[in-house]
Design an enzyme around this catalytic site. Structure first.
Site, PDB file in Angstrom:
ATOM      1  N   ARG A 124       0.856  -1.181   0.000  1.00  0.00           N
ATOM      2  CA  ARG A 124       0.000   0.000   0.000  1.00  0.00           C
ATOM      3  C   ARG A 124       0.897   1.237   0.000  1.00  0.00           C
ATOM      4  O   ARG A 124       2.045   1.181   0.454  1.00  0.00           O
ATOM      5  CB  ARG A 124      -0.914   0.021   1.215  1.00  0.00           C
ATOM      6  CG  ARG A 124      -1.844  -1.180   1.349  1.00  0.00           C
ATOM      7  CD  ARG A 124      -2.674  -1.078   2.624  1.00  0.00           C
ATOM      8  NE  ARG A 124      -3.624  -2.182   2.776  1.00  0.00           N
ATOM      9  CZ  ARG A 124      -3.388  -3.287   3.474  1.00  0.00           C
ATOM     10  NH1 ARG A 124      -2.223  -3.431   4.095  1.00  0.00           N
ATOM     11  NH2 ARG A 124      -4.306  -4.230   3.563  1.00  0.00           N
ATOM     12  N   LYS A 154      -1.927  -2.314   8.153  1.00  0.00           N
ATOM     13  CA  LYS A 154      -3.092  -1.848   8.898  1.00  0.00           C
ATOM     14  C   LYS A 154      -3.216  -2.596  10.218  1.00  0.00           C
ATOM     15  O   LYS A 154      -2.844  -3.762  10.323  1.00  0.00           O
ATOM     16  CB  LYS A 154      -4.363  -2.053   8.065  1.00  0.00           C
ATOM     17  CG  LYS A 154      -4.462  -1.159   6.832  1.00  0.00           C
ATOM     18  CD  LYS A 154      -5.775  -1.395   6.107  1.00  0.00           C
ATOM     19  CE  LYS A 154      -5.945  -0.457   4.923  1.00  0.00           C
ATOM     20  NZ  LYS A 154      -7.224  -0.681   4.209  1.00  0.00           N
ATOM     21  N   HIS A 183      -2.412   2.319  -6.086  1.00  0.00           N
ATOM     22  CA  HIS A 183      -3.105   1.071  -5.757  1.00  0.00           C
ATOM     23  C   HIS A 183      -3.191   0.158  -6.981  1.00  0.00           C
ATOM     24  O   HIS A 183      -3.311  -1.071  -6.827  1.00  0.00           O
ATOM     25  CB  HIS A 183      -4.507   1.357  -5.221  1.00  0.00           C
ATOM     26  CG  HIS A 183      -5.098   0.189  -4.494  1.00  0.00           C
ATOM     27  ND1 HIS A 183      -4.735  -0.152  -3.209  1.00  0.00           N
ATOM     28  CD2 HIS A 183      -6.010  -0.742  -4.879  1.00  0.00           C
ATOM     29  CE1 HIS A 183      -5.404  -1.233  -2.836  1.00  0.00           C
ATOM     30  NE2 HIS A 183      -6.182  -1.615  -3.827  1.00  0.00           N
ATOM     31  N   ARG A 207      -0.427  -2.232  -6.789  1.00  0.00           N
ATOM     32  CA  ARG A 207      -0.726  -3.316  -5.841  1.00  0.00           C
ATOM     33  C   ARG A 207      -1.613  -4.358  -6.510  1.00  0.00           C
ATOM     34  O   ARG A 207      -1.378  -5.563  -6.394  1.00  0.00           O
ATOM     35  CB  ARG A 207      -1.413  -2.721  -4.614  1.00  0.00           C
ATOM     36  CG  ARG A 207      -1.820  -3.703  -3.532  1.00  0.00           C
ATOM     37  CD  ARG A 207      -2.242  -2.920  -2.296  1.00  0.00           C
ATOM     38  NE  ARG A 207      -3.042  -3.677  -1.350  1.00  0.00           N
ATOM     39  CZ  ARG A 207      -2.551  -4.439  -0.378  1.00  0.00           C
ATOM     40  NH1 ARG A 207      -1.237  -4.557  -0.258  1.00  0.00           N
ATOM     41  NH2 ARG A 207      -3.350  -5.071   0.464  1.00  0.00           N
ATOM     42  N   HIS A 224      -4.211  -8.925   3.975  1.00  0.00           N
ATOM     43  CA  HIS A 224      -5.666  -8.920   4.062  1.00  0.00           C
ATOM     44  C   HIS A 224      -6.121  -9.754   5.248  1.00  0.00           C
ATOM     45  O   HIS A 224      -5.602 -10.850   5.487  1.00  0.00           O
ATOM     46  CB  HIS A 224      -6.294  -9.500   2.793  1.00  0.00           C
ATOM     47  CG  HIS A 224      -6.215  -8.583   1.615  1.00  0.00           C
ATOM     48  ND1 HIS A 224      -6.315  -9.039   0.310  1.00  0.00           N
ATOM     49  CD2 HIS A 224      -6.042  -7.241   1.529  1.00  0.00           C
ATOM     50  CE1 HIS A 224      -6.213  -8.019  -0.520  1.00  0.00           C
ATOM     51  NE2 HIS A 224      -6.047  -6.922   0.199  1.00  0.00           N
ATOM     52  N   TYR A 242      -8.821  -9.564  -6.269  1.00  0.00           N
ATOM     53  CA  TYR A 242      -7.628  -9.372  -7.098  1.00  0.00           C
ATOM     54  C   TYR A 242      -7.421 -10.519  -8.084  1.00  0.00           C
ATOM     55  O   TYR A 242      -6.506 -10.478  -8.900  1.00  0.00           O
ATOM     56  CB  TYR A 242      -6.382  -9.265  -6.215  1.00  0.00           C
ATOM     57  CG  TYR A 242      -6.327  -8.021  -5.366  1.00  0.00           C
ATOM     58  CD1 TYR A 242      -5.539  -6.936  -5.750  1.00  0.00           C
ATOM     59  CD2 TYR A 242      -7.040  -7.919  -4.187  1.00  0.00           C
ATOM     60  CE1 TYR A 242      -5.474  -5.795  -4.966  1.00  0.00           C
ATOM     61  CE2 TYR A 242      -6.984  -6.782  -3.402  1.00  0.00           C
ATOM     62  CZ  TYR A 242      -6.194  -5.730  -3.795  1.00  0.00           C
ATOM     63  OH  TYR A 242      -6.135  -4.601  -3.019  1.00  0.00           O
TER      64      TYR A 242
END
Length: 269
Positions: free
Chosen positions: A115, A141, A217, A220, A243, A252
């Site tokens: 990211r 995250k 992004h 990514r 994730h 994806y």
């Protein structure tokens, strides 16, 4: 808070599941996209989880409230083709510090699916040997750290950049830094805006990639799509991307929607 007229923090204790459902219906009435409504509900759920952890409220009223379906079975962010990715990686010049830095940045994005914020947060000490393999420690995250082996092509480019930049020994400092700054501070990390405009968009436009395809992004998405198309296990890709849910990773997975495999190109007259 506006929807329920909340003015004091203590009023969050009065929020019920019925309030959340009414708010969701209001969002639907505003014709927001399903993904936007899901994102807003997820953010609200995180807030109430935080309040529960702080022992401020007794339960999370968002739990159990249904959310709109994902809709499409793949994400909306376009992935670059292999040819476009190769052109992008080779676009910055090799004879300038900025060119070396930008090649290294593009390689880290395209080979490791970071990211934008994760890239900006990288420090020199995050780029190190781990069990004999050059690795980057990615701060993702939720405070999660994942350790990613660095692709050999990216190792070469990052090494060339560090040799030219001269801050290899500043281990606590930012890995990717400005090469010029009107304020004179070249030690701070690059901003997300700079990554977008001065690196990704600049060189993508230089090789003829359309503006809507040049968001960070998209790199990514490109990396994840490429890994899946070349046989990477989707569970491993989930960990690689950071994730929490494999359903997000499946967005994806474009293997079933490759344009070149479409029956369109089997039609002959």
């Amino acid at each position: 808070m506006r929807f329920l007229g909340i003015e004091q923090a203590a009023e969050f204790r009065t929020v019920t599941r019925a309030h959340i459902i009414a708010w969701r219906k209001e969002l639907e009435h505003q014709a927001l996209a399903p993904a936007s409504i899901r994102r807003k509900l997820a953010a609200l759920s995180d807030l109430f989880d935080h309040l529960c952890d702080a022992n401020t409220i007794t339960h999370n009223p968002v739990k159990g409230v249904s959310r709109p379906k994902e809709g499409a079975n793949e994400g909306k962010t376009p992935a670059l083709s292999d040819a476009q990715a190769k052109m992008l990686l080779s676009a910055p010049p090799l004879d300038t510090l900025k060119g070396k830095r930008d090649r290294a940045i593009l390689a880290v994005l395209l080979y490791h699916a970071l990211r934008r914020a994760e890239l900006c947060a990288l420090r020199v000490c995050d780029y190190a040997l781990r069990r004999g393999v050059q690795t980057i420690a990615v701060h993702g995250k939720g405070g999660k750290i994942r350790y990613l082996p660095v692709h050999p092509a990216a190792v070469r480019l990052v090494e060339e950049y560090l040799d030219a930049a001269g801050h290899r020994l500043d281990t606590a400092g930012a890995l990717f830094r400005p090469v010029q700054n009107p304020c004179g501070n070249l030690e701070k990390p690059l901003s997300g805006r700079a990554i977008h405009s001065a690196v990704v968009q600049k060189w993508a436009l230089a090789v003829g990639v359309r503006p809507e395809e040049v968001r960070p992004h998209a790199l990514r998405t490109t990396a994840a799509t490429n890994a899946l198309e070349h046989g990477a296990d989707i569970a491993k890709v989930q960990e690689w991307l950071g994730h929490s849910s494999i359903s997000t990773t499946r967005l994806y997975d474009r293997r079933k929607s490759r344009p070149e495999d479409s029956p369109t190109f089997k039609v002959e007259y």
